[in-house]
Design a protein around this motif. Structure first.
Motif, PDB file in Angstrom:
ATOM      1  N   PHE A  78      -0.545   8.575   5.258  1.00  0.00           N
ATOM      2  CA  PHE A  78       0.532   9.176   6.284  1.00  0.00           C
ATOM      3  C   PHE A  78       1.676   9.874   5.131  1.00  0.00           C
ATOM      4  CE2 PHE A  78       3.232   9.539   9.888  1.00  0.00           C
ATOM      5  CZ  PHE A  78       2.249   9.693  10.779  1.00  0.00           C
ATOM      6  N   PRO A  79       2.388  10.657   5.748  1.00  0.00           N
ATOM      7  CA  PRO A  79       3.412  11.336   4.826  1.00  0.00           C
ATOM      8  C   PRO A  79       4.965  10.814   4.711  1.00  0.00           C
ATOM      9  CG  PRO A  79       3.194  12.699   6.888  1.00  0.00           C
ATOM     10  CD  PRO A  79       2.172  11.582   6.818  1.00  0.00           C
ATOM     11  N   VAL A  80       4.864   9.475   5.562  1.00  0.00           N
ATOM     12  CA  VAL A  80       6.105   9.056   5.233  1.00  0.00           C
ATOM     13  C   VAL A  80       5.780   7.392   5.219  1.00  0.00           C
ATOM     14  CG1 VAL A  80       7.486  10.603   6.817  1.00  0.00           C
ATOM     15  CG2 VAL A  80       6.168   8.637   8.035  1.00  0.00           C
ATOM     16  N   CYS A  81       6.787   6.448   5.036  1.00  0.00           N
ATOM     17  CA  CYS A  81       6.650   5.139   4.725  1.00  0.00           C
ATOM     18  C   CYS A  81       5.909   4.384   5.761  1.00  0.00           C
ATOM     19  CB  CYS A  81       7.728   4.586   4.306  1.00  0.00           C
ATOM     20  SG  CYS A  81       8.856   5.644   3.180  1.00  0.00           S
ATOM     21  N   GLU A 272      -8.099  -9.379 -17.903  1.00  0.00           N
ATOM     22  CA  GLU A 272      -9.354  -9.099 -17.763  1.00  0.00           C
ATOM     23  C   GLU A 272     -10.102  -9.657 -16.335  1.00  0.00           C
ATOM     24  OE1 GLU A 272     -11.154  -7.479 -20.117  1.00  0.00           O
ATOM     25  OE2 GLU A 272      -9.610  -7.245 -21.273  1.00  0.00           O
ATOM     26  N   LYS A 273      -9.460 -10.491 -15.635  1.00  0.00           N
ATOM     27  CA  LYS A 273      -9.658 -11.124 -14.471  1.00  0.00           C
ATOM     28  C   LYS A 273      -9.052 -10.581 -13.270  1.00  0.00           C
ATOM     29  CE  LYS A 273     -10.138 -15.312 -17.000  1.00  0.00           C
ATOM     30  NZ  LYS A 273      -9.815 -16.952 -17.012  1.00  0.00           N
ATOM     31  N   THR A 274      -8.513  -9.353 -13.508  1.00  0.00           N
ATOM     32  CA  THR A 274      -7.495  -8.744 -12.419  1.00  0.00           C
ATOM     33  C   THR A 274      -7.789  -7.212 -12.220  1.00  0.00           C
ATOM     34  OG1 THR A 274      -5.578 -10.469 -13.116  1.00  0.00           O
ATOM     35  CG2 THR A 274      -5.133  -8.454 -11.690  1.00  0.00           C
ATOM     36  N   LEU A 275      -7.907  -7.171 -10.781  1.00  0.00           N
ATOM     37  CA  LEU A 275      -8.167  -5.709 -10.395  1.00  0.00           C
ATOM     38  C   LEU A 275      -6.645  -5.273  -9.941  1.00  0.00           C
ATOM     39  CD1 LEU A 275      -9.324  -3.157  -9.060  1.00  0.00           C
ATOM     40  CD2 LEU A 275      -9.458  -4.676  -7.126  1.00  0.00           C
ATOM     41  N   VAL A 276      -6.349  -4.140 -10.692  1.00  0.00           N
ATOM     42  CA  VAL A 276      -4.965  -3.477 -10.290  1.00  0.00           C
ATOM     43  C   VAL A 276      -5.118  -2.246  -9.819  1.00  0.00           C
ATOM     44  CG1 VAL A 276      -3.026  -2.974 -11.459  1.00  0.00           C
ATOM     45  CG2 VAL A 276      -3.907  -4.814 -12.330  1.00  0.00           C
ATOM     46  N   ILE A 277      -4.319  -1.812  -8.733  1.00  0.00           N
ATOM     47  CA  ILE A 277      -4.251  -0.580  -8.074  1.00  0.00           C
ATOM     48  C   ILE A 277      -2.976  -0.272  -7.935  1.00  0.00           C
ATOM     49  CG2 ILE A 277      -4.922   0.464  -6.187  1.00  0.00           C
ATOM     50  CD1 ILE A 277      -6.869  -1.537  -5.238  1.00  0.00           C
ATOM     51  N   LEU A 278      -2.845   1.089  -8.388  1.00  0.00           N
ATOM     52  CA  LEU A 278      -1.310   1.599  -8.568  1.00  0.00           C
ATOM     53  C   LEU A 278      -1.523   2.951  -7.516  1.00  0.00           C
ATOM     54  CD1 LEU A 278       1.559   2.129  -9.652  1.00  0.00           C
ATOM     55  CD2 LEU A 278       0.283   3.259 -11.648  1.00  0.00           C
ATOM     56  N   THR A 279      -0.699   3.019  -6.958  1.00  0.00           N
ATOM     57  CA  THR A 279      -0.684   4.246  -5.895  1.00  0.00           C
ATOM     58  C   THR A 279       0.972   4.369  -5.424  1.00  0.00           C
ATOM     59  OG1 THR A 279      -1.458   5.740  -4.259  1.00  0.00           O
ATOM     60  CG2 THR A 279      -1.306   3.442  -3.840  1.00  0.00           C
ATOM     61  N   SER A 280       1.123   5.523  -4.625  1.00  0.00           N
ATOM     62  CA  SER A 280       2.567   5.856  -3.812  1.00  0.00           C
ATOM     63  C   SER A 280       2.229   5.854  -2.339  1.00  0.00           C
ATOM     64  CB  SER A 280       3.106   7.101  -4.154  1.00  0.00           C
ATOM     65  OG  SER A 280       4.198   7.346  -3.769  1.00  0.00           O
ATOM     66  N   ASP A 281       3.003   5.316  -1.624  1.00  0.00           N
ATOM     67  CA  ASP A 281       3.019   5.489   0.000  1.00  0.00           C
ATOM     68  C   ASP A 281       3.095   6.926   0.495  1.00  0.00           C
ATOM     69  OD1 ASP A 281       5.600   6.129  -0.581  1.00  0.00           O
ATOM     70  OD2 ASP A 281       6.559   4.741   0.986  1.00  0.00           O
ATOM     71  N   ALA A 297       5.864  18.458   0.490  1.00  0.00           N
ATOM     72  CA  ALA A 297       6.452  17.274   0.082  1.00  0.00           C
ATOM     73  C   ALA A 297       6.516  16.268   1.250  1.00  0.00           C
ATOM     74  CB  ALA A 297       7.982  17.698  -0.213  1.00  0.00           C
ATOM     75  N   LYS A 298       7.130  15.101   1.006  1.00  0.00           N
ATOM     76  CA  LYS A 298       7.255  13.973   1.994  1.00  0.00           C
ATOM     77  C   LYS A 298       7.484  14.515   3.241  1.00  0.00           C
ATOM     78  CE  LYS A 298       9.794   9.839   3.035  1.00  0.00           C
ATOM     79  NZ  LYS A 298      10.838   9.010   2.546  1.00  0.00           N
ATOM     80  N   GLN A 299       6.820  13.961   4.447  1.00  0.00           N
ATOM     81  CA  GLN A 299       7.272  14.350   5.870  1.00  0.00           C
ATOM     82  C   GLN A 299       6.034  15.444   6.037  1.00  0.00           C
ATOM     83  OE1 GLN A 299       9.733  13.296   7.854  1.00  0.00           O
ATOM     84  NE2 GLN A 299      11.447  12.988   6.645  1.00  0.00           N
ATOM     85  N   GLU A 300       5.422  16.147   5.150  1.00  0.00           N
ATOM     86  CA  GLU A 300       4.576  17.176   5.805  1.00  0.00           C
ATOM     87  C   GLU A 300       2.938  16.782   5.420  1.00  0.00           C
ATOM     88  OE1 GLU A 300       6.917  21.102   4.617  1.00  0.00           O
ATOM     89  OE2 GLU A 300       6.357  19.878   2.665  1.00  0.00           O
ATOM     90  N   LEU A 301       2.067  17.357   6.029  1.00  0.00           N
ATOM     91  CA  LEU A 301       0.606  17.225   5.965  1.00  0.00           C
ATOM     92  C   LEU A 301      -0.048  18.172   4.982  1.00  0.00           C
ATOM     93  CD1 LEU A 301      -0.627  16.006   9.265  1.00  0.00           C
ATOM     94  CD2 LEU A 301       0.260  14.919   7.436  1.00  0.00           C
ATOM     95  N   LEU A 302       0.973  19.224   4.306  1.00  0.00           N
ATOM     96  CA  LEU A 302       0.418  19.756   3.128  1.00  0.00           C
ATOM     97  C   LEU A 302       0.245  18.717   1.919  1.00  0.00           C
ATOM     98  CD1 LEU A 302       3.211  22.512   3.093  1.00  0.00           C
ATOM     99  CD2 LEU A 302       0.870  22.893   3.515  1.00  0.00           C
ATOM    100  N   TYR A 373      -8.315  12.000   8.041  1.00  0.00           N
ATOM    101  CA  TYR A 373      -7.741  12.638   9.150  1.00  0.00           C
ATOM    102  C   TYR A 373      -6.340  12.067   9.092  1.00  0.00           C
ATOM    103  CZ  TYR A 373     -12.391  13.354  11.166  1.00  0.00           C
ATOM    104  OH  TYR A 373     -13.630  13.758  11.284  1.00  0.00           O
ATOM    105  N   TRP A 374      -5.289  13.107   9.551  1.00  0.00           N
ATOM    106  CA  TRP A 374      -4.028  12.665   9.601  1.00  0.00           C
ATOM    107  C   TRP A 374      -3.569  13.358  10.922  1.00  0.00           C
ATOM    108  CZ3 TRP A 374      -6.488  14.330   5.203  1.00  0.00           C
ATOM    109  CH2 TRP A 374      -6.618  13.492   4.196  1.00  0.00           C
ATOM    110  N   ARG A 375      -2.501  12.807  11.564  1.00  0.00           N
ATOM    111  CA  ARG A 375      -1.475  13.223  12.450  1.00  0.00           C
ATOM    112  C   ARG A 375      -0.224  12.877  12.419  1.00  0.00           C
ATOM    113  NH1 ARG A 375      -3.969  12.405  18.607  1.00  0.00           N
ATOM    114  NH2 ARG A 375      -2.793  10.396  18.030  1.00  0.00           N
ATOM    115  N   ARG A 376       0.740  13.709  12.377  1.00  0.00           N
ATOM    116  CA  ARG A 376       2.185  13.331  12.240  1.00  0.00           C
ATOM    117  C   ARG A 376       2.789  13.773  13.573  1.00  0.00           C
ATOM    118  NH1 ARG A 376       7.031  11.826  11.465  1.00  0.00           N
ATOM    119  NH2 ARG A 376       8.217  12.737   9.648  1.00  0.00           N
TER     120      ARG A 376
END
Length: 473
Positions: A78-81, A272-281, A297-302, A373-376
């Motif tokens: 989604f494009p918002v939090c 060595e024993k840890t799966l780390v995932i890094l991303t943004s909302d 930018a944020k808010q948009e589905l572009l 899929y996305w719908r805002r």
């Protein structure tokens, strides 16, 4: 004869060594890994050095990418939090839970219900993990339910964004910093993300003997825009480009806090024993953030609103320095964590994502026919308004985008413009091919209609828990 025996012995040693090398990753990771999920808030695709940022230094995120897999086509749901976080926590499209989940969880919106919609925290806890949530929660804004109600043994965090130093909402001065649901009063003057990193490090040190899951949701670089090196720095205007230098300092401070957590894993012998995932909302704010080379930018589905940095590291399982270019979405991350941790899925709530490990390790490929899929919407609960703003589908290299007409009243009509982009050749979404690709356009219209019908079936079946029965405008 002796020479033949010697050759056979050498061959046996070679074969044994080869077998051990093949089995070593599985032997090292026979036990479930620790899992650390790191979520930045409004971090743009082009705001990280290894994604092309020319003016921001992010050595810790960059190092993580060299040690693991960097995804070029990673998507938020989604494009918002709030809806984005709902998707991560449940592994499901937020649209399944009701129309208020298609916008910010504003006044009157229902909270995510942990009984109806189990979270990855609950699933991993049931699988034997000790669970901790540190940072922004944002899925229970109406009733302020703590993360503890959603499967987390420990929670230190906030519900929505606040002043980084006072931990109070800028608009009304209400304190928003909690420990297990109770106000936390003794951190005044400490940068919010430092608090969250400190708590994550304390949790790591205190839970070394059994698998743990940390959901670490930093506030930066979401506004208020404040200098992390100037205590009680007054908030600055996020709509002014002149304040980007402060925004840059916030991203670099975010990188430093991430580095501290990764260093703690290393020092405790757990890396060595840890799966780390890094991303943004979601993507970055316009003006002050940087989503280039994407448009929007944020808010948009572009792409700039939904394509985000995404890095995964699991030493011995994922190859170091690998770049993965197939489209993946937030719900895939939930499915990946559940599979790695041996969590059982609720039978009536299947994930909308898939375990990425077979694809990331090269043992399988993601289905070429899969679509995201996305719908805002714009939601106003008090006025019973649920207007669709944009919709989108991504399949392979292609993306279909609907943008609804905005009226002078601020509402949206049922009329929309259509766009079709080949993202492989046009990452900036500059060339609309809708008129040139009639068959492709028809295919994507059908894909989206089928998805909407399936989502509406979820709402009609009572999955959402909302009292509102409106399924469209």
């Amino acid at each position: 004869m002796k020479r033949v025996e010697g050759m056979n012995h050498s061959l046996a040693k070679f074969l044994l060594r080869a077998v051990l090398l093949l089995l070593l990753p599985a032997m090292l990771h026979a036990a479930p890994p620790n899992i650390v999920f790191i979520l930045a808030d409004d971090l743009g695709y082009g705001d990280v050095s290894c994604y092309g940022a020319p003016d921001i230094k992010t050595p810790n995120m960059d190092k993580l990418a060299t040690q693991g897999v960097r995804c070029t086509d990673g998507y938020a749901a989604f494009p918002v939090c709030s809806p984005s976080r709902t998707a991560i926590l449940t592994g499901r499209y937020p649209h399944r839970f009701g129309l208020t989940f298609e916008d910010y969880f504003g006044e009157g919106a229902i909270d995510l219900d942990p009984k109806k919609h189990p979270t990855i925290g609950q699933m991993l806890k049931q699988a034997g993990y000790t669970t901790g949530c540190f940072g922004k929660w944002n899925v229970a804004n109406t009733h302020r339910r703590p993360a503890n109600d959603y499967g987390f043994d420990k929670w230190v965090g906030i519900h929505i964004n606040h002043d980084y130093y006072t931990h109070k909402h800028v608009a009304n001065g209400e304190l928003d910093l909690f420990e297990d649901g109770k106000p936390l009063l003794d951190r005044n003057g400490t940068w919010s993300d430092t608090i969250f990193a400190d708590e994550a490090i304390r949790f790591i040190k205190g839970h070394k003997t059994k698998p743990f899951f940390i959901y670490l949701t930093f506030q930066a670089p979401h506004d208020p825009i404040q200098d992390p090196d100037i205590p009680f720095d007054p908030p600055r205007d996020k709509k002014k480009a002149e304040n980007r230098p402060t925004y840059i300092k916030m991203v670099e401070r975010l990188d430093r806090e991430i580095g501290r957590v990764l260093q703690a894993l290393q020092e405790q012998g757990l890396a060595e024993k840890t799966l780390v995932i890094l991303t943004s909302d979601n993507g970055a704010e316009p003006v002050i953030g940087r989503n280039l080379p994407l448009r929007g930018a944020k808010q948009e589905l572009l792409e700039g609103g939904i394509r985000v940095p995404l890095i995964l590291r699991w030493p011995g399982v994922l190859a170091a320095g690998k770049v993965f270019s197939r489209p993946v979405i937030a719900m895939d991350l939930t499915a990946t964590m559940a599979a790695a941790g041996g969590a059982q899925l609720p039978p009536n709530a299947p994930f909308d994502g898939v375990d990425l490990m077979p694809a990331l390790t090269g043992n399988a490929q993601l289905s070429p026919g899969r679509s995201d899929y996305w719908r805002r919407r714009m939601v106003n609960v008090s006025k019973n308004e649920y207007f669709i703003r944009q919709s989108a589908v991504r399949k392979g290299d292609w993306k279909y985008l609907r943008t609804y007409e905005r009226l002078d009243t601020g509402k949206f009509s049922e009329k929309y413009d259509e766009a079709l982009y080949n993202l492989k050749n046009d990452i900036g979404e500059e060339r609309n091919l809708a008129r040139l690709e009639a068959a492709k356009l028809k295919e994507f219209r059908s894909l989206f209609s089928t998805w909407e019908e399936e989502i509406n079936s979820s709402l009609k079946s009572g999955e959402s828990g909302e009292t509102n029965k409106i399924l469209s405008r």
